[in-house]
Design a protein around this motif. Structure first.
Motif, PDB file in Angstrom:
ATOM      1  N   ASP A   1      -9.353   3.973   8.432  1.00 47.87           N
ATOM      2  CA  ASP A   1      -9.886   4.932   9.087  1.00 47.87           C
ATOM      3  C   ASP A   1      -8.670   5.236  10.459  1.00 47.87           C
ATOM      4  O   ASP A   1      -8.770   4.417  10.953  1.00 47.87           O
ATOM      5  N   CYS A   2      -8.303   6.349  10.363  1.00 56.44           N
ATOM      6  CA  CYS A   2      -7.701   6.590  11.495  1.00 56.44           C
ATOM      7  C   CYS A   2      -8.196   6.603  13.073  1.00 56.44           C
ATOM      8  O   CYS A   2      -7.500   6.361  14.178  1.00 56.44           O
ATOM      9  N   GLY A   3      -9.772   6.806  13.044  1.00 55.55           N
ATOM     10  CA  GLY A   3     -10.497   6.399  14.378  1.00 55.55           C
ATOM     11  C   GLY A   3     -10.983   4.920  14.459  1.00 55.55           C
ATOM     12  O   GLY A   3     -11.966   4.971  15.132  1.00 55.55           O
ATOM     13  N   SER A   4     -10.402   4.258  13.669  1.00 55.42           N
ATOM     14  CA  SER A   4     -11.136   2.781  13.693  1.00 55.42           C
ATOM     15  C   SER A   4     -10.566   2.008  15.032  1.00 55.42           C
ATOM     16  O   SER A   4     -11.478   1.281  15.275  1.00 55.42           O
ATOM     17  N   GLY A   5      -9.607   2.229  15.534  1.00 51.55           N
ATOM     18  CA  GLY A   5      -9.326   1.771  17.016  1.00 51.55           C
ATOM     19  C   GLY A   5      -8.675   0.487  16.781  1.00 51.55           C
ATOM     20  O   GLY A   5      -8.634  -0.229  17.577  1.00 51.55           O
ATOM     21  N   LYS A   6      -8.329  -0.009  15.520  1.00 53.48           N
ATOM     22  CA  LYS A   6      -7.792  -1.226  15.403  1.00 53.48           C
ATOM     23  C   LYS A   6      -6.548  -1.456  16.056  1.00 53.48           C
ATOM     24  O   LYS A   6      -5.606  -0.420  15.991  1.00 53.48           O
ATOM     25  N   ALA A   7      -6.195  -2.806  16.286  1.00 56.30           N
ATOM     26  CA  ALA A   7      -4.796  -3.009  16.707  1.00 56.30           C
ATOM     27  C   ALA A   7      -3.792  -2.620  15.806  1.00 56.30           C
ATOM     28  O   ALA A   7      -4.136  -2.772  14.465  1.00 56.30           O
ATOM     29  N   ASP A   8      -2.540  -2.395  16.072  1.00 56.38           N
ATOM     30  CA  ASP A   8      -1.269  -2.129  15.006  1.00 56.38           C
ATOM     31  C   ASP A   8      -1.917  -0.990  14.257  1.00 56.38           C
ATOM     32  O   ASP A   8      -1.431  -1.173  13.009  1.00 56.38           O
ATOM     33  N   LEU A   9      -2.244  -0.160  14.553  1.00 54.59           N
ATOM     34  CA  LEU A   9      -2.824   1.096  13.703  1.00 54.59           C
ATOM     35  C   LEU A   9      -1.607   2.205  13.931  1.00 54.59           C
ATOM     36  O   LEU A   9      -1.461   2.393  15.015  1.00 54.59           O
ATOM     37  N   TYR A  10      -1.172   2.505  12.666  1.00 56.57           N
ATOM     38  CA  TYR A  10      -0.043   3.465  12.432  1.00 56.57           C
ATOM     39  C   TYR A  10      -0.388   4.850  11.580  1.00 56.57           C
ATOM     40  O   TYR A  10      -1.413   4.560  10.574  1.00 56.57           O
TER      41      TYR A  10
ATOM     42  N   VAL B   1       0.978  -1.182  -0.056  1.00 54.46           N
ATOM     43  CA  VAL B   1      -0.008  -0.055   0.162  1.00 54.46           C
ATOM     44  C   VAL B   1       0.905   1.145  -0.138  1.00 54.46           C
ATOM     45  O   VAL B   1       1.903   1.422   0.947  1.00 54.46           O
ATOM     46  N   HIS B   2       0.680   2.094  -0.926  1.00 52.77           N
ATOM     47  CA  HIS B   2       1.473   3.342  -0.812  1.00 52.77           C
ATOM     48  C   HIS B   2       0.600   4.558  -0.164  1.00 52.77           C
ATOM     49  O   HIS B   2      -0.250   5.310  -1.095  1.00 52.77           O
ATOM     50  N   ALA B   3       0.533   4.436   1.073  1.00 55.04           N
ATOM     51  CA  ALA B   3      -0.363   5.449   1.658  1.00 55.04           C
ATOM     52  C   ALA B   3       0.591   6.579   1.538  1.00 55.04           C
ATOM     53  O   ALA B   3       1.674   7.004   1.525  1.00 55.04           O
ATOM     54  N   LYS B   4      -0.315   7.823   1.925  1.00 59.15           N
ATOM     55  CA  LYS B   4      -0.001   9.274   1.962  1.00 59.15           C
ATOM     56  C   LYS B   4       0.300   9.629   3.248  1.00 59.15           C
ATOM     57  O   LYS B   4      -0.562   9.068   4.217  1.00 59.15           O
ATOM     58  N   VAL B   5       1.011  11.018   3.347  1.00 55.99           N
ATOM     59  CA  VAL B   5       0.947  11.535   4.550  1.00 55.99           C
ATOM     60  C   VAL B   5      -0.365  11.821   5.266  1.00 55.99           C
ATOM     61  O   VAL B   5      -1.186  12.561   4.579  1.00 55.99           O
ATOM     62  N   GLY B   6      -0.623  11.406   6.440  1.00 51.66           N
ATOM     63  CA  GLY B   6      -1.966  11.829   7.137  1.00 51.66           C
ATOM     64  C   GLY B   6      -2.663  10.542   7.070  1.00 51.66           C
ATOM     65  O   GLY B   6      -3.732  10.613   7.858  1.00 51.66           O
ATOM     66  N   GLU B   7      -2.563   9.604   6.173  1.00 48.69           N
ATOM     67  CA  GLU B   7      -3.299   8.202   6.239  1.00 48.69           C
ATOM     68  C   GLU B   7      -3.139   7.594   7.369  1.00 48.69           C
ATOM     69  O   GLU B   7      -1.794   7.406   7.728  1.00 48.69           O
ATOM     70  N   CYS B   8      -3.980   6.571   7.628  1.00 49.61           N
ATOM     71  CA  CYS B   8      -3.588   5.581   8.537  1.00 49.61           C
ATOM     72  C   CYS B   8      -3.471   4.115   7.950  1.00 49.61           C
ATOM     73  O   CYS B   8      -4.192   3.887   6.879  1.00 49.61           O
ATOM     74  N   VAL B   9      -2.614   3.418   8.572  1.00 48.01           N
ATOM     75  CA  VAL B   9      -2.466   2.053   8.132  1.00 48.01           C
ATOM     76  C   VAL B   9      -2.574   1.023   9.265  1.00 48.01           C
ATOM     77  O   VAL B   9      -2.049   1.306  10.084  1.00 48.01           O
ATOM     78  N   VAL B  10      -2.862  -0.244   8.953  1.00 48.92           N
ATOM     79  CA  VAL B  10      -2.785  -1.343   9.963  1.00 48.92           C
ATOM     80  C   VAL B  10      -1.772  -2.335   9.424  1.00 48.92           C
ATOM     81  O   VAL B  10      -1.602  -2.448   8.125  1.00 48.92           O
ATOM     82  N   VAL B  11      -0.785  -2.521  10.223  1.00 53.43           N
ATOM     83  CA  VAL B  11       0.489  -3.348   9.850  1.00 53.43           C
ATOM     84  C   VAL B  11       0.356  -4.636  10.567  1.00 53.43           C
ATOM     85  O   VAL B  11       0.198  -4.708  11.787  1.00 53.43           O
TER      86      VAL B  11
ATOM     87  N   THR C   1       3.993   6.626  13.053  1.00 57.82           N
ATOM     88  CA  THR C   1       3.856   6.798  14.477  1.00 57.82           C
ATOM     89  C   THR C   1       2.665   5.865  14.852  1.00 57.82           C
ATOM     90  O   THR C   1       1.621   5.903  14.077  1.00 57.82           O
ATOM     91  N   GLU C   2       2.468   5.268  15.996  1.00 57.36           N
ATOM     92  CA  GLU C   2       1.446   4.319  16.513  1.00 57.36           C
ATOM     93  C   GLU C   2       0.338   5.420  16.954  1.00 57.36           C
ATOM     94  O   GLU C   2       0.484   6.286  17.561  1.00 57.36           O
ATOM     95  N   VAL C   3      -0.634   4.776  16.591  1.00 54.41           N
ATOM     96  CA  VAL C   3      -2.009   5.633  17.135  1.00 54.41           C
ATOM     97  C   VAL C   3      -2.496   4.946  18.136  1.00 54.41           C
ATOM     98  O   VAL C   3      -2.723   3.618  18.349  1.00 54.41           O
TER      99      VAL C   3
ATOM    100  N   VAL D   1       0.120  -4.526   4.891  1.00 54.40           N
ATOM    101  CA  VAL D   1      -0.332  -3.174   5.163  1.00 54.40           C
ATOM    102  C   VAL D   1      -1.529  -2.834   4.456  1.00 54.40           C
ATOM    103  O   VAL D   1      -1.658  -3.025   3.382  1.00 54.40           O
ATOM    104  N   ASP D   2      -2.454  -2.416   5.321  1.00 49.95           N
ATOM    105  CA  ASP D   2      -3.654  -1.908   4.833  1.00 49.95           C
ATOM    106  C   ASP D   2      -4.175  -0.628   5.332  1.00 49.95           C
ATOM    107  O   ASP D   2      -3.934  -0.216   6.324  1.00 49.95           O
TER     108      ASP D   2
END
Length: 132
Positions: free
Chosen positions: A83-92, A60-70, A128-130, A79-80
């Protein structure tokens, strides 16, 4: 005097099975062989480049400000985007993106670095970890 009899045309005679069609020419055989090779190449390219996208394993080629789960292994991370507010584990959250490099040291201290390659593009995501 007598006139000679008119020549008789013989009736067509049918013996055995009907005549078999002519064998394909050498040109048609070569065309079929080349066509088979082209189909094989198309299938191979489709598997190499299309299969990861169909299975969701493409980087995944994410952009600055986007969130990813690793997830996954450290040497083969998955890497997927999410949403930054998803509260998922391993969210960055993606803080920086460095193009045309695999140098994870470009991120500096305080970041998790993830080198990725998408087709011919290579890049490093600085994360950075969320917190939950």
């Amino acid at each position: 005097m007598t006139t000679p009899a008119a020549p008789q045309t013989p009736e067509p005679q049918h013996f055995g099975a009907p005549e078999a069609p002519a064998a394909p020419s050498a040109g048609k055989k070569a065309l079929k062989k080349v066509g088979g090779v082209i189909v094989a190449i198309i299938v191979a390219v489709g598997v190499k480049f299309g299969l990861p996208y169909l299975t969701g394993d493409a980087p995944v080629h994410a952009k600055v400000g986007e969130c990813v789960v690793v997830t996954g292994e450290e040497n083969d991370p998955k890497v997927d985007k999410t949403d930054c507010g998803s509260g998922k584990a391993d969210l960055y959250k993606v803080e920086q993106v460095h193009e045309d490099t695999f140098d994870v040291n470009k991120c500096g201290e305080g970041y998790a670095a993830l080198a990725q390659q998408l087709e011919s593009m290579k890049f490093v995501l600085c994360l950075t970890e969320v917190k939950k």
